[in-house]
Design a protein around this motif. Structure first.
Motif, PDB file in Angstrom:
ATOM      1  N   PHE A   1       0.830  -1.205   0.000  1.00 24.77           N
ATOM      2  CA  PHE A   1       0.000   0.000   0.000  1.00 24.77           C
ATOM      3  C   PHE A   1       0.865   1.255   0.000  1.00 24.77           C
ATOM      4  CE2 PHE A   1      -2.092   3.357   2.474  1.00 24.77           C
ATOM      5  CZ  PHE A   1      -3.262   3.536   1.733  1.00 24.77           C
ATOM      6  N   ALA A   2       1.959   1.239   0.768  1.00 21.38           N
ATOM      7  CA  ALA A   2       2.816   2.422   0.897  1.00 21.38           C
ATOM      8  C   ALA A   2       3.478   2.773  -0.433  1.00 21.38           C
ATOM      9  CB  ALA A   2       3.872   2.189   1.982  1.00 21.38           C
ATOM     10  N   TRP A   3       4.150   1.782  -1.079  1.00 18.79           N
ATOM     11  CA  TRP A   3       4.825   2.126  -2.332  1.00 18.79           C
ATOM     12  C   TRP A   3       3.819   2.413  -3.447  1.00 18.79           C
ATOM     13  CZ3 TRP A   3       3.730  -0.777  -6.549  1.00 18.79           C
ATOM     14  CH2 TRP A   3       3.520  -2.147  -6.428  1.00 18.79           C
ATOM     15  N   LEU A   4       2.675   1.752  -3.393  1.00 23.13           N
ATOM     16  CA  LEU A   4       1.634   2.014  -4.380  1.00 23.13           C
ATOM     17  C   LEU A   4       1.107   3.439  -4.238  1.00 23.13           C
ATOM     18  CD1 LEU A   4      -0.081   0.676  -6.605  1.00 23.13           C
ATOM     19  CD2 LEU A   4      -1.671  -0.041  -4.822  1.00 23.13           C
ATOM     20  N   LEU A   5       0.919   3.883  -2.994  1.00 21.34           N
ATOM     21  CA  LEU A   5       0.432   5.236  -2.747  1.00 21.34           C
ATOM     22  C   LEU A   5       1.448   6.275  -3.208  1.00 21.34           C
ATOM     23  CD1 LEU A   5      -1.841   6.947  -1.476  1.00 21.34           C
ATOM     24  CD2 LEU A   5      -0.619   6.778   0.708  1.00 21.34           C
ATOM     25  N   VAL A   6       2.723   6.026  -2.930  1.00 19.59           N
ATOM     26  CA  VAL A   6       3.771   6.973  -3.329  1.00 19.59           C
ATOM     27  C   VAL A   6       3.869   7.087  -4.843  1.00 19.59           C
ATOM     28  CG1 VAL A   6       6.265   7.380  -3.338  1.00 19.59           C
ATOM     29  CG2 VAL A   6       5.123   6.712  -1.216  1.00 19.59           C
ATOM     30  N   LEU A   7       3.943   5.947  -5.536  1.00 26.35           N
ATOM     31  CA  LEU A   7       4.066   5.972  -6.993  1.00 26.35           C
ATOM     32  C   LEU A   7       2.813   6.548  -7.654  1.00 26.35           C
ATOM     33  CD1 LEU A   7       5.835   2.584  -7.867  1.00 26.35           C
ATOM     34  CD2 LEU A   7       6.770   4.897  -8.056  1.00 26.35           C
ATOM     35  N   SER A   8       1.642   6.184  -7.152  1.00 27.45           N
ATOM     36  CA  SER A   8       0.386   6.683  -7.728  1.00 27.45           C
ATOM     37  C   SER A   8       0.281   8.191  -7.564  1.00 27.45           C
ATOM     38  CB  SER A   8      -0.805   5.995  -7.056  1.00 27.45           C
ATOM     39  OG  SER A   8      -0.778   4.604  -7.253  1.00 27.45           O
ATOM     40  N   THR A   9       0.564   8.684  -6.361  1.00 28.71           N
ATOM     41  CA  THR A   9       0.446  10.114  -6.092  1.00 28.71           C
ATOM     42  C   THR A   9       1.455  10.911  -6.901  1.00 28.71           C
ATOM     43  OG1 THR A   9      -0.315   9.635  -3.842  1.00 28.71           O
ATOM     44  CG2 THR A   9       0.489  11.861  -4.285  1.00 28.71           C
ATOM     45  N   THR A  10       2.691  10.431  -6.942  1.00 27.37           N
ATOM     46  CA  THR A  10       3.733  11.168  -7.670  1.00 27.37           C
ATOM     47  C   THR A  10       3.464  11.202  -9.164  1.00 27.37           C
ATOM     48  OG1 THR A  10       5.346  10.458  -6.009  1.00 27.37           O
ATOM     49  CG2 THR A  10       6.207  11.367  -8.052  1.00 27.37           C
ATOM     50  N   SER A  11       3.139  10.056  -9.741  1.00 26.59           N
ATOM     51  CA  SER A  11       2.899  10.014 -11.186  1.00 26.59           C
ATOM     52  C   SER A  11       1.687  10.858 -11.565  1.00 26.59           C
ATOM     53  CB  SER A  11       2.712   8.570 -11.649  1.00 26.59           C
ATOM     54  OG  SER A  11       1.606   7.957 -11.014  1.00 26.59           O
ATOM     55  N   CYS A  12       0.602  10.768 -10.802  1.00 26.33           N
ATOM     56  CA  CYS A  12      -0.598  11.536 -11.131  1.00 26.33           C
ATOM     57  C   CYS A  12      -0.391  13.033 -10.962  1.00 26.33           C
ATOM     58  CB  CYS A  12      -1.769  11.069 -10.257  1.00 26.33           C
ATOM     59  SG  CYS A  12      -2.417   9.445 -10.690  1.00 26.33           S
ATOM     60  N   THR A  13       0.386  13.428  -9.953  1.00 27.47           N
ATOM     61  CA  THR A  13       0.670  14.846  -9.758  1.00 27.47           C
ATOM     62  C   THR A  13       1.474  15.405 -10.920  1.00 27.47           C
ATOM     63  OG1 THR A  13       0.681  14.568  -7.352  1.00 27.47           O
ATOM     64  CG2 THR A  13       1.723  16.547  -8.220  1.00 27.47           C
TER      65      THR A  13
ATOM     66  N   VAL B   1       2.751  -3.711 -11.989  1.00 30.84           N
ATOM     67  CA  VAL B   1       2.135  -2.480 -11.482  1.00 30.84           C
ATOM     68  C   VAL B   1       3.222  -1.470 -11.127  1.00 30.84           C
ATOM     69  CG1 VAL B   1       0.804  -1.473  -9.586  1.00 30.84           C
ATOM     70  CG2 VAL B   1       0.028  -3.607 -10.651  1.00 30.84           C
ATOM     71  N   ALA B   2       4.239  -1.916 -10.400  1.00 35.31           N
ATOM     72  CA  ALA B   2       5.324  -1.023  -9.995  1.00 35.31           C
ATOM     73  C   ALA B   2       6.074  -0.471 -11.203  1.00 35.31           C
ATOM     74  CB  ALA B   2       6.282  -1.751  -9.060  1.00 35.31           C
ATOM     75  N   ILE B   3       6.324  -1.325 -12.200  1.00 30.37           N
ATOM     76  CA  ILE B   3       7.064  -0.891 -13.385  1.00 30.37           C
ATOM     77  C   ILE B   3       6.264   0.154 -14.159  1.00 30.37           C
ATOM     78  CG2 ILE B   3       7.924  -1.637 -15.637  1.00 30.37           C
ATOM     79  CD1 ILE B   3       8.675  -4.304 -14.289  1.00 30.37           C
ATOM     80  N   VAL B   4       4.977  -0.123 -14.386  1.00 31.21           N
ATOM     81  CA  VAL B   4       4.149   0.802 -15.164  1.00 31.21           C
ATOM     82  C   VAL B   4       4.051   2.159 -14.463  1.00 31.21           C
ATOM     83  CG1 VAL B   4       1.823   1.257 -16.022  1.00 31.21           C
ATOM     84  CG2 VAL B   4       2.824  -1.025 -16.282  1.00 31.21           C
ATOM     85  N   LEU B   5       3.798   2.154 -13.159  1.00 31.26           N
ATOM     86  CA  LEU B   5       3.689   3.422 -12.441  1.00 31.26           C
ATOM     87  C   LEU B   5       5.030   4.148 -12.389  1.00 31.26           C
ATOM     88  CD1 LEU B   5       1.308   2.503  -9.475  1.00 31.26           C
ATOM     89  CD2 LEU B   5       0.752   3.603 -11.650  1.00 31.26           C
ATOM     90  N   GLY B   6       6.127   3.382 -12.290  1.00 31.90           N
ATOM     91  CA  GLY B   6       7.442   4.005 -12.324  1.00 31.90           C
ATOM     92  C   GLY B   6       7.720   4.668 -13.664  1.00 31.90           C
ATOM     93  N   VAL B   7       7.349   3.993 -14.746  1.00 31.46           N
ATOM     94  CA  VAL B   7       7.532   4.561 -16.088  1.00 31.46           C
ATOM     95  C   VAL B   7       6.707   5.825 -16.255  1.00 31.46           C
ATOM     96  CG1 VAL B   7       7.096   4.170 -18.552  1.00 31.46           C
ATOM     97  CG2 VAL B   7       8.181   2.384 -17.175  1.00 31.46           C
ATOM     98  N   TRP B   8       5.446   5.799 -15.773  1.00 28.21           N
ATOM     99  CA  TRP B   8       4.598   6.978 -15.891  1.00 28.21           C
ATOM    100  C   TRP B   8       5.098   8.129 -15.020  1.00 28.21           C
ATOM    101  CZ3 TRP B   8       1.370   8.700 -19.320  1.00 28.21           C
ATOM    102  CH2 TRP B   8       0.743   7.799 -20.190  1.00 28.21           C
ATOM    103  N   THR B   9       5.762   7.814 -13.914  1.00 28.20           N
ATOM    104  CA  THR B   9       6.358   8.872 -13.092  1.00 28.20           C
ATOM    105  C   THR B   9       7.465   9.580 -13.869  1.00 28.20           C
ATOM    106  OG1 THR B   9       5.866   7.687 -11.035  1.00 28.20           O
ATOM    107  CG2 THR B   9       7.598   9.351 -10.946  1.00 28.20           C
ATOM    108  N   VAL B  10       8.313   8.804 -14.524  1.00 25.96           N
ATOM    109  CA  VAL B  10       9.383   9.392 -15.336  1.00 25.96           C
ATOM    110  C   VAL B  10       8.791  10.186 -16.496  1.00 25.96           C
ATOM    111  CG1 VAL B  10      11.368   8.874 -16.794  1.00 25.96           C
ATOM    112  CG2 VAL B  10      11.021   7.601 -14.676  1.00 25.96           C
ATOM    113  N   MET B  11       7.778   9.618 -17.150  1.00 29.00           N
ATOM    114  CA  MET B  11       7.153  10.321 -18.270  1.00 29.00           C
ATOM    115  C   MET B  11       6.461  11.598 -17.800  1.00 29.00           C
ATOM    116  SD  MET B  11       5.567   7.070 -20.381  1.00 29.00           S
ATOM    117  CE  MET B  11       4.653   8.122 -21.503  1.00 29.00           C
ATOM    118  N   GLY B  12       5.852  11.554 -16.619  1.00 31.06           N
ATOM    119  CA  GLY B  12       5.209  12.740 -16.082  1.00 31.06           C
ATOM    120  C   GLY B  12       6.210  13.839 -15.791  1.00 31.06           C
ATOM    121  N   LEU B  13       7.387  13.457 -15.255  1.00 31.74           N
ATOM    122  CA  LEU B  13       8.431  14.446 -15.000  1.00 31.74           C
ATOM    123  C   LEU B  13       8.920  15.064 -16.302  1.00 31.74           C
ATOM    124  CD1 LEU B  13      10.377  15.865 -13.084  1.00 31.74           C
ATOM    125  CD2 LEU B  13      11.882  13.878 -13.251  1.00 31.74           C
ATOM    126  N   ALA B  14       9.115  14.224 -17.309  1.00 35.78           N
ATOM    127  CA  ALA B  14       9.548  14.734 -18.611  1.00 35.78           C
ATOM    128  C   ALA B  14       8.496  15.669 -19.207  1.00 35.78           C
ATOM    129  CB  ALA B  14       9.817  13.566 -19.566  1.00 35.78           C
TER     130      ALA B  14
END
Length: 273
Positions: free
Chosen positions: A151-163, A246-259
């Motif tokens: 739940f913790a890492w899912l919440l962090v990755l979800s919040t960061t990527s969506c923001t 799930v972790a990989i996809v959200l991690g990729v979207w976090t990087v794409m969101g930053l870009a």
């Protein structure tokens, strides 16, 4: 002999924290925005819970518990993607960003302030949704520490990527008025095709394939893995929770969101033709 004294400006982190405090105070002073932001996902959860009261086919688990776990993901999208994107568009439209540019506040500090606001609001939103699910629908919170770690890492990755994606997508809004439509349309559409408002097995394969390219589908799947029995994994498309994917996809979207943020963030509104 004269001595020149130089004043060192605060760093991005300290400016970001100061900006975050301002963002939080401004948000909670707008009562209508507070009520809508927190109440809308909880309202959706309550309505769907009242509609889908039957057990999930082939299991003793109520279908509304499946949807309740999924809507936690939509709550994060609401607070992190939609609210952030609309907020940045409003700041750009009313001249807030233009005024901030004339101060020592950097773009990094401004974005850190937005992220600080999102963290506070998202934690409150998730707590409210879990309270509704537990008290109204009988959702049992997990006792396994491993699930809470997920739940913790899912919440962090979800919040960061969506923001980050919300900030990036705000560039598509030509004004504060259009920002609501620009941010809400993709979020609501993905809510339907990602198995958030409707169980994912009830959706056509083509819809699920499209949804698999976006983070919301994986967010919902991850939260179902946290709050539902392991036997429910058999009713996912892959017959598994696929937490690694799930972790990989959200991690990729976090990087794409930053870009996307770096490529599209601007201090001024677009010129209107």
């Amino acid at each position: 002999m004269t001595t020149t004294t130089t004043t060192r400006l605060p760093g991005n982190v300290s400016m970001g924290l100061a900006r975050g405090r301002v963002e939080i105070l401004q948000f909670f002073r707008q009562r209508d925005a507070v009520v809508f932001t927190f109440a809308f996902p909880a309202f959706l959860m309550a309505m769907l819970g009242l509609i889908f009261t039957e057990p999930h086919p082939g299991t003793p688990v109520s279908l509304r518990l499946v949807l309740a776990a999924s809507i936690i993901a939509y709550g994060i999208v609401s607070t992190a993607f939609m609210s952030t994107g609309i907020g940045v568009a409003v700041d750009r439209d009313d001249g807030t960003l233009k005024r901030l540019r004339g101060t020592p506040v950097t773009a990094t500090a401004y974005l850190l302030g937005k992220l600080m606001l999102v963290v506070v609001v998202t934690l409150g939103e998730v707590a409210l949704l879990l309270t509704v699910a537990v008290l109204a629908f009988g959702l049992e919170l997990p006792t396994d520490p491993g699930r809470w770690a997920t739940f913790a890492w899912l919440l962090v990755l979800s919040t960061t990527s969506c923001t980050l994606l919300g900030i990036g997508f705000s560039a598509l809004a030509r004004s504060a008025r259009s920002a609501t439509a620009v941010m809400n349309v993709p979020a609501v559409a993905l809510g339907f095709v990602s198995g958030i408002f409707v169980h994912i097995l009830a959706l056509p394969d083509a819809m699920v394939t499209v949804a698999s390219f976006f983070p919301l589908k994986w967010m919902g799947q991850g939260f179902r893995a946290v709050f539902l029995p392991d036997t429910m994994a058999a009713f996912e498309r892959a017959r598994s929770w696929e937490l690694g994917r799930v972790a990989i996809v959200l991690g990729v979207w976090t990087v794409m969101g930053l870009a996307l943020c770096l490529a599209t963030f601007r201090w001024r509104e677009r010129r209107r033709g």
